[in-house]
Design a protein around this motif. Structure first.
Motif, PDB file in Angstrom:
ATOM      1  N   PRO A 428       0.839  -1.205   0.000  1.00 24.46           N
ATOM      2  CA  PRO A 428       0.000   0.000   0.000  1.00 24.46           C
ATOM      3  C   PRO A 428       0.876   1.259   0.000  1.00 24.46           C
ATOM      4  O   PRO A 428       1.952   1.273   0.603  1.00 24.46           O
ATOM      5  CB  PRO A 428      -0.780  -0.099   1.317  1.00 24.46           C
ATOM      6  N   TRP A 429       0.374   2.302  -0.661  1.00 26.22           N
ATOM      7  CA  TRP A 429       1.174   3.529  -0.841  1.00 26.22           C
ATOM      8  C   TRP A 429       0.266   4.749  -0.788  1.00 26.22           C
ATOM      9  O   TRP A 429      -0.858   4.716  -1.316  1.00 26.22           O
ATOM     10  CB  TRP A 429       1.894   3.434  -2.198  1.00 26.22           C
ATOM     11  N   CYS A 430       0.804   5.825  -0.188  1.00 27.09           N
ATOM     12  CA  CYS A 430       0.005   7.044  -0.041  1.00 27.09           C
ATOM     13  C   CYS A 430      -0.027   7.877  -1.315  1.00 27.09           C
ATOM     14  O   CYS A 430      -0.822   8.795  -1.446  1.00 27.09           O
ATOM     15  CB  CYS A 430       0.561   7.889   1.101  1.00 27.09           C
ATOM     16  N   GLY A 431       0.844   7.583  -2.261  1.00 25.83           N
ATOM     17  CA  GLY A 431       0.838   8.324  -3.522  1.00 25.83           C
ATOM     18  C   GLY A 431       1.880   9.423  -3.580  1.00 25.83           C
ATOM     19  O   GLY A 431       2.090  10.048  -4.632  1.00 25.83           O
ATOM     20  N   ILE A 450       1.640   1.324 -10.367  1.00 25.59           N
ATOM     21  CA  ILE A 450       0.298   0.946  -9.913  1.00 25.59           C
ATOM     22  C   ILE A 450      -0.245  -0.134 -10.841  1.00 25.59           C
ATOM     23  O   ILE A 450      -0.276   0.056 -12.049  1.00 25.59           O
ATOM     24  CB  ILE A 450      -0.633   2.183  -9.939  1.00 25.59           C
ATOM     25  N   PRO A 451      -0.644  -1.286 -10.271  1.00 29.75           N
ATOM     26  CA  PRO A 451      -1.164  -2.367 -11.125  1.00 29.75           C
ATOM     27  C   PRO A 451      -2.445  -1.960 -11.841  1.00 29.75           C
ATOM     28  O   PRO A 451      -3.337  -1.391 -11.215  1.00 29.75           O
ATOM     29  CB  PRO A 451      -1.457  -3.498 -10.133  1.00 29.75           C
ATOM     30  N   LEU A 452      -2.517  -2.247 -13.129  1.00 34.03           N
ATOM     31  CA  LEU A 452      -3.751  -1.996 -13.875  1.00 34.03           C
ATOM     32  C   LEU A 452      -4.530  -3.291 -14.048  1.00 34.03           C
ATOM     33  O   LEU A 452      -5.607  -3.310 -14.597  1.00 34.03           O
ATOM     34  CB  LEU A 452      -3.432  -1.428 -15.258  1.00 34.03           C
ATOM     35  N   ILE A 474       1.295  -0.364  -4.969  1.00 35.02           N
ATOM     36  CA  ILE A 474       2.309  -0.378  -6.024  1.00 35.02           C
ATOM     37  C   ILE A 474       3.069  -1.693  -5.985  1.00 35.02           C
ATOM     38  O   ILE A 474       3.203  -2.332  -4.932  1.00 35.02           O
ATOM     39  CB  ILE A 474       3.334   0.787  -5.889  1.00 35.02           C
ATOM     40  N   ARG A 475       3.571  -2.082  -7.154  1.00 41.47           N
ATOM     41  CA  ARG A 475       4.419  -3.266  -7.228  1.00 41.47           C
ATOM     42  C   ARG A 475       5.864  -2.838  -7.063  1.00 41.47           C
ATOM     43  O   ARG A 475       6.273  -1.807  -7.613  1.00 41.47           O
ATOM     44  CB  ARG A 475       4.289  -3.925  -8.601  1.00 41.47           C
ATOM     45  N   VAL A 476       6.611  -3.648  -6.309  1.00 39.01           N
ATOM     46  CA  VAL A 476       8.035  -3.366  -6.141  1.00 39.01           C
ATOM     47  C   VAL A 476       8.807  -4.662  -6.379  1.00 39.01           C
ATOM     48  O   VAL A 476       8.363  -5.743  -5.969  1.00 39.01           O
ATOM     49  CB  VAL A 476       8.358  -2.854  -4.716  1.00 39.01           C
TER      50      VAL A 476
END
Ligand code: A5A
Ligand code: ZN
Length: 480
Positions: A428-431, A450-452, A474-476
């Motif tokens: 999870p990410w705040c952007g 960000i995964p689509l 997000i993917r890392v």
């Protein structure tokens, strides 16, 4: 059944280099760093891949073109963000014979600028839009990250770049979605599993409004970007003054997109499907789809070869690429190894017992399983088997990607996944950009974006870095 993967888990680079060299797909011994040679077998694989790609583009309103390799310096410099990022990667032509050129010429690192320069002349009014072209060419990039055969080259030789122009941003968005669909079909044809992510701001294409990327997972736990789709908005059209006449008599800058693929996809194909025996090719890519190995014992040569020829005739009639390995200087066993290395999907062995029983022995490359089928069944069973191998390759590879994708809300746990090269972690990410960059530092990996193609509810979830409310995930991963 999964192929043996342990060997290449820890020694993937070695495995990859050895396989492409021994199977004669790519010869990386050329004495310029980051530049290699395509021998005949590799060229056949490459042409099969290109033909799938071309068909997909031709069917969706794209037309093939060919632009020059050289781009004058002032043209390459017109879009400032573009040159800002590419500045360090450009190879320059500065001499013509012994004379220093007054005007430096760049070897194209990509062709947005060259194409925009001509679009200015080609596009006049709204009836010229949408406009869709592509070319498959070589591009040069003075890559500073570690170069790798087929994966990170300084001369990319199979650079498919599509360029489109549209009347509105909406149309450009629609084109982006259409390009994503084209690439999905393309990777499905190659049985390569993929993740689709919107790249973060700090990692988008130079000059793009946003970038959508396709990534796959390599056997060593690092991801590889295998294709990108960029919405360039009006960034390039403004810099190059590419406008069109609207029905109401006013002029507007066009909206453009571009999307690219390279021989990296062939590297991915080999890496994802290959095993300890060598290449494993889906039949639509394989230069030889069925190899026939005669196993004649003394006195049975005639009947064995007769059956071989009958089988070949049947397979050729249904349009398959068949090859009879009738070399006399090597043993059948040596032939098995040879064609396994080359990735031929099916091997048919024919010996005296097969002649007596009116059947053949078939061995499939993906599972190495063997089975006997009757001559009468060949016509239907061989195409079925080839299709089944493709299904299995796709399913097996997809499963591998899924098994190596994790979700984590804990920094330490996520770092452990990335660091130990277990695969991809979704967090999870705040952007916030700073937060994103901190995530890259803490996890020692890269944010893919960000995964689509994933539905994850972030309601109530907190940013893995700062603990604020998460806006998205997000993917890392470690990347190439
Ligand atoms: N003009 C746009 C399409 C463009 O250049 N995009 S890109 O820079 O992202 O490149 C498109 C694709 O080419 C990448 O997704 C990657 O798969 C491949 N590629 C880029 N640089 C490469 C290199 N040095 N060696 C091999 N493949 C490369
Ligand atoms: Zn945050």
């Amino acid at each position: 059944m999964d192929p043996p993967r342990e060997k290449w888990k820890n020694k993937f680079n070695e495995w990859f280099r050895e396989v492409i060299y021994k199977a004669e797909v790519y010869d990386y011994r050329y004495p310029v760093k980051g530049i290699g040679v395509w021998p005949p077998y590799g060229m056949k694989i490459r042409n099969n891949v290109i033909s799938i790609l071309k068909d997909l583009l031709n069917q969706t309103g794209h037309e093939e073109v060919l632009f020059p390799l050289l781009i004058p310096e002032e043209i390459l410099r017109k879009e400032s963000e573009h040159i800002e990022k590419f500045e360090d990667e450009v190879f320059w032509v500065t001499y013509g014979g012994r004379k220093k050129l007054e005007r430096k010429l760049a070897l194209r690192p990509t062709s947005e600028t060259a194409i925009m320069e001509m679009l200015k002349l080609w596009i006049k009014d709204h009836t010229d839009l949408p406009f869709r072209i592509y070319q498959i060419v070589n591009v040069f990039r003075y890559e500073t990250k570690a170069t790798q055969p087929m994966i990170r080259l300084r001369e990319v030789t199979m650079f498919k770049e599509a360029h489109t122009a549209h009347a509105t941003m909406e149309d450009a968005e629609k084109q982006v979605r259409s390009a994503i669909e084209i690439y999905k079909k393309f990777f499905d044809e190659l049985c390569i599993p993929y993740m689709i992510s919107q790249r973060p701001e700090w990692d988008k294409f130079a000059g793009a409004v946003y970038t959508i990327a396709f990534d796959t997972l390599m056997p060593d736990g690092r991801t590889l970007q295998i294709g990108t789709v960029h919405n360039l908005g009006q960034n390039f059209s403004r810099a190059f003054e590419v406008t069109y006449l609207k029905p109401d008599g006013t002029h507007e800058f066009v909206y453009t997109t571009s999307y690219g693929i390279s021989e990296r996809v062939i590297a991915a194909l080999i890496a994802v499907h290959g095993d300890d025996h060598g290449l494993v090719l889906p039949y639509n890519i394989a230069p030889i789809q069925v190899v026939i190995v005669p196993i004649p014992y003394k006195g049975t040569e005639n009947t064995v070869f007769e059956l071989c020829n009958r089988v070949i005739k049947v397979l050729k009639e249904i349009g398959l690429r068949v090859y009879l390995d009738d070399r006399e200087d090597i043993t059948p066993g040596e032939k098995f190894y040879y064609w396994e290395l080359k990735g031929v999907p099916l091997r048919i062995e024919i010996g005296p017992r097969d002649v007596a029983n009116n059947c053949v022995t078939v061995s499939r490359r993906d599972t190495l399983e063997r089975k006997v089928i009757s001559i009468a069944e060949i016509k239907t069973k061989i195409p079925e088997l080839l299709e089944d191998i493709r299904r299995n390759l796709r399913a097996r590879a997809r499963k591998w990607l899924q098994q190596h994708t994790f979700f984590s809300e804990k920094l330490e746990e996520a770092a452990n996944i990335v660091n130990n090269r277990k695969g991809i972690v979704v967090v999870p990410w705040c952007g916030d950009t700073d937060c994103g960059l901190n995530i890259e530092d803490s996890l020692e990996g890269s944010v893919l974006g960000i995964p689509l193609d994933l539905e994850i509810n972030v309601k109530g979830k907190r940013c893995i870095m700062c603990g604020k409310e998460a806006k998205t995930v997000i993917r890392v991963s470690k990347t190439y």
